[in-house]
Write an enzyme that holds these catalytic residues in place. Structure first.
Site, short mmCIF file in Angstrom:
data_model
loop_
_atom_site.label_atom_id
_atom_site.label_comp_id
_atom_site.label_asym_id
_atom_site.label_seq_id
_atom_site.Cartn_x
_atom_site.Cartn_y
_atom_site.Cartn_z
N CYS A 31 22.08 69.67 40.80
CA CYS A 31 23.37 70.65 41.35
C CYS A 31 22.72 71.31 41.90
CB CYS A 31 22.41 71.88 39.58
SG CYS A 31 22.86 70.54 37.97
N TYR A 176 25.51 59.90 31.85
CA TYR A 176 24.52 60.25 32.26
C TYR A 176 23.68 60.51 30.46
CZ TYR A 176 21.66 64.56 33.24
OH TYR A 176 20.39 65.88 33.57
N HIS A 179 16.98 62.94 30.90
CA HIS A 179 16.71 64.70 30.34
C HIS A 179 17.52 64.83 28.69
CE1 HIS A 179 17.22 64.22 35.12
NE2 HIS A 179 15.35 64.54 34.49
N ASP A 274 10.31 64.09 35.80
CA ASP A 274 11.22 63.42 36.51
C ASP A 274 10.44 64.24 38.22
OD1 ASP A 274 13.30 61.61 37.09
OD2 ASP A 274 14.71 62.98 36.67
#
Length: 736
Positions: A31, A176, A179, A274
């Site tokens: 992001c 994706y 996460h 991460d």
């Protein structure tokens, strides 16, 4: 200079299904605060990386449907034609530099709160999010357990989004699943409690993800390369996904449908495992997990681990741990990192310091990101700044900069890049200002990369510009010396200091008895100086939200002191945004540091402090007339014994020199001075990233009408009454 031939493997092209990446540098999805509503910012920021040599450049997480709206945080969308048009600006610009463009398809489940769209997301079972979907509020949002029809509808949403990505021009479509997002919630038994064919056994839990990949592959055929981002270990042991159990099994099962694996570890609630901050994790910190992936697949693998060092990159690629270097933060700190390796300019790399301030802005929600090392990050379009290109000097004015900390050294660097004659003066023996002190704190050694980059660049620039000077280790300059120095412009960058009397944000007054001239009271600066003895029992009075109090607590606890922190705000509260918070709390408790929360200090005496609960004045108020508090008197004050008190209360600008020069403005003209500026902490205390930005900005705008006050930046917005036409005629004036 030519690149070292040892690094040739990093510049070897590699087939990714129907596409070819020109080298081994891959900006993984991250992001940046642009989302889809700021296509110019997104285009410029991602495009500068393609120009800088990143072989593939990805979007951030790109929402596939309104029911995974991630507001407050700013993320991209690919819901409709308007989003496609806005994203195409980035795609075209990345392609213009010969790089691949990737789109990461995001479905958050309950981790995307839908605050703007007011929708409910689907998932394998119903649960509320352990992530702070509203910052600081875990458990706030729930999802809906999908039935079979809804499950199929969700899979089709992925397919539709993949087709929109293809039609936008993306080369890579990434499903994706890291996460704890999207299909990972179906694979992970922590979330998936179903008893039908999509739950229970590994094969059943993997079914949703496999079917999504199958359906996308059929839809896009070989028009794009299909990627999936997968956390191979969620770090929860058997309650989640483990590498040697479900992780490697899924890699093997899904490989036939994929062209590239994008792998990492961890989940969303603690995704600092991460995006590891340098306080806790060094370069390549995921290798113990990632090194096993190649035994389960023949497909190329991209992995991350804050790779900023070309030697480490060479090591992991040559040894076959990964095929492609993945990076987010290093690509932000230096968008031209691959190009500098290719050109043999390794000492010019602006090394990521791992502070995670970039992440902190996104975590707050609603604001663009920033970078401590790279002041141009996020400003490529808004202000027209290029990280490696500078407008030539517009005048013969020379500049005296007093203070070589983050603001002063950056201001000097950029001015010298532009061709100005600069005299940089500091009383310290080294460039860097207070960064030199901060980098001595436990876990913060890599923050010294900020100083090292500027020190290296200044030395190089001094060799080119013989008229410029760097003067270190001299006594502090006086106003008389500055007036008589002969420079036509003066920049004051003298920094700030911690209050020596305990002035803080709650009272704006000193704490009675708090006086750092006394032997038992210290400020952080006095701790760094080491000129006062520190007793066995240390009491830290904390009114600050960032790293100083917990770092000092760790420092003295490790040295064998008994440490107590009395803190008004949550200890290290800002570090929740930099992803350091969870491990910092574990560390504090592991070291036996006592934390007294919601606690202020009302008095300091030798051998003891008086503390109070900040809510002890009662919830009920009533009017009692002038001179009387509307609440009851706080009766929670108690004394606590200690030997040494450290004041981490508030900071104050070292601006006396600036104010004296301003007061003597009538003397400027006769001394040849046209302007006097103040930057960085000397103007107002701030974090290193913002002080650096301030120095950079002044150097870019020094010829403007009012350089002390920044000029407006370009905003991307629709004016009332105009047609909604996102992405039409993108403004490319930012290019240099």
């Amino acid at each position: 200079m030519a690149r070292d031939p040892r690094f040739d493997i990093l510049f070897t092209p590699l087939k990714i299904g129907p596409k070819t990446i020109r080298n081994r540098f891959y900006q993984v999805p991250h992001c940046n605060g642009a989302g889809t509503n700021s296509p110019g910012m997104n285009m410029a920021h991602r495009g500068i990386k393609a120009e800088g040599g990143w072989g593939a450049v990805n979007t951030e997480q790109c929402s596939i449907h309104p029911e995974c709206d991630d507001t407050l945080r700013i993320t991209a969308r690919i819901w409709d034609q308007g989003d496609m048009r806005n994203l195409r600006a980035m795609v075209d610009h990345v392609h213009s530099h010969g790089s691949l463009a990737g789109c990461e398809l995001f479905y958050g489940g309950p981790h995307a709160p839908g605050l703007e769209t007011r929708t409910i997301a689907r998932g394998p079972s119903q649960y509320n999010s352990e992530f702070g979907t509203v910052p600081g509020c875990p458990g706030f949002t729930y999802n809906h357990a999908a039935d079979k029809d809804e499950l199929l509808r969700l899979q089709q949403q992925y397919v539709d989004a993949a087709l929109r990505a293809r039609d936008t021009g993306f080369d890579l479509v990434n499903v994706y699943g890291a996460h704890a997002y999207g299909p990972m919630q179906w694979l992970n038994p922590y979330y998936n409690r179903r008893t039908d064919e999509y739950g229970g056994s590994f094969e059943n839990r993997a079914r949703f993800w496999i079917e999504v990949l199958e359906k996308i592959r059929r839809a896009v055929n070989d028009d794009v390369a299909l990627v999936t981002r997968c956390a191979v270990d969620t770090l929860y042991g058997r309650t989640g996904l483990e590498l040697e159990e479900d992780g490697l099994k899924f890699i093997e099962m899904a490989s036939p449908y994929l062209d590239l694996w994008d792998v990492n570890i961890g989940d969303i609630a603690e995704w600092g495992e991460d995006a590891g901050p340098s306080r806790f994790y060094q370069i390549g910190h995921e290798n113990d997990w990632i090194r096993h992936i190649k035994q389960a697949t023949s497909k190329p693998v991209v992995g991350v681990g804050r790779y900023y060092d070309p030697e480490k990159m060479l090591q992991v690629v040559s040894s076959g741990i990964i095929d492609i270097i993945g990076a987010a933060r290093p690509s932000i700190a230096d968008p031209w990192l691959p190009r500098k390796i290719d050109e043999g300019r390794i000492d010019d790399i602006r090394t990521c310091i791992g502070c995670n301030v970039c992440i902190s802005r996104w975590e707050m929600g609603g604001v663009p990101f920033i970078c401590t090392q790279n002041a141009t990050a996020g400003e490529e379009y808004r202000r027209g700044w290029h990280p490696e290109k500078f407008e030539p000097a517009k005048s013969e004015h020379d500049v005296l900069i007093v203070g070589a900390g983050p603001a002063g050294s950056e201001c000097a660097r950029v001015l010298m890049e532009r061709g100005y004659t600069v005299h940089l003066v500091d009383s310290r023996d080294k460039v860097g200002g207070y960064v030199n002190d901060v980098a001595t704190l436990p876990g913060l050694a890599e923050w010294s990369f900020h100083r090292d980059y500027r020190e290296t660049q200044l030395q190089k620039l001094l060799k080119k510009n013989k008229k410029s000077q760097l003067v270190l280790g001299r006594k502090p300059m006086t106003a008389d010396e500055i007036l008589n120095y002969g420079a036509s412009r003066v920049v004051i960058a003298t920094g700030s200091h911690w209050s020596t009397t305990g002035v803080n944000f709650m009272t704006h007054d000193p704490i009675p008895g708090a006086d750092a001239s006394l032997p038992h009271v210290l400020t952080p600066e006095q701790v760094f100086e080491g000129k006062k003895a520190v007793g066995k029992r240390v009491m830290i009075i904390n009114y600050d939200s960032y790293y100083m109090a917990p770092s000092l607590a760790e420092k003295f606890a490790r040295a064998g002191h008994e440490v107590t922190v009395a803190t008004v705000c949550g200890l290290a509260a800002y570090m929740d945004y930099t992803l350091e918070g969870a491990n910092m709390q574990r560390l504090i408790r592991g070291l036996g540091i006592k934390v007294l929360g919601e606690t202020g200090c009302s008095r300091v005496e030798e051998g003891r402090v008086e503390l109070f609960n900040i809510w002890g004045d009662g919830y009920k108020r009533e009017y009692k007339g002038a001179g009387h508090l509307p609440r009851s008197e706080n009766a929670t004050h108690t004394w606590h014994e200690c030997d040494t008190v450290i004041l981490v209360t508030g900071r104050q600008s070292e601006d006396s020199l600036y104010r004296e020069l301003k007061a003597r403005k009538d003397e400027w003209e006769k001394n040849g001075i046209t302007d006097v500026f103040v930057i960085g902490d000397a103007e107002a205390p701030r974090i290193i990233a913002d002080a650096t930005f301030d120095g950079h900005r002044l150097a870019r705008e020094i010829e403007d009408e009012d350089p002390q006050h920044q000029k407006p930046y370009k905003r991307e917005q629709r004016a009332w009454g105009t047609a909604y036409n996102p992405g039409e005629n993108p403004d490319l004036e930012w290019r240099v």
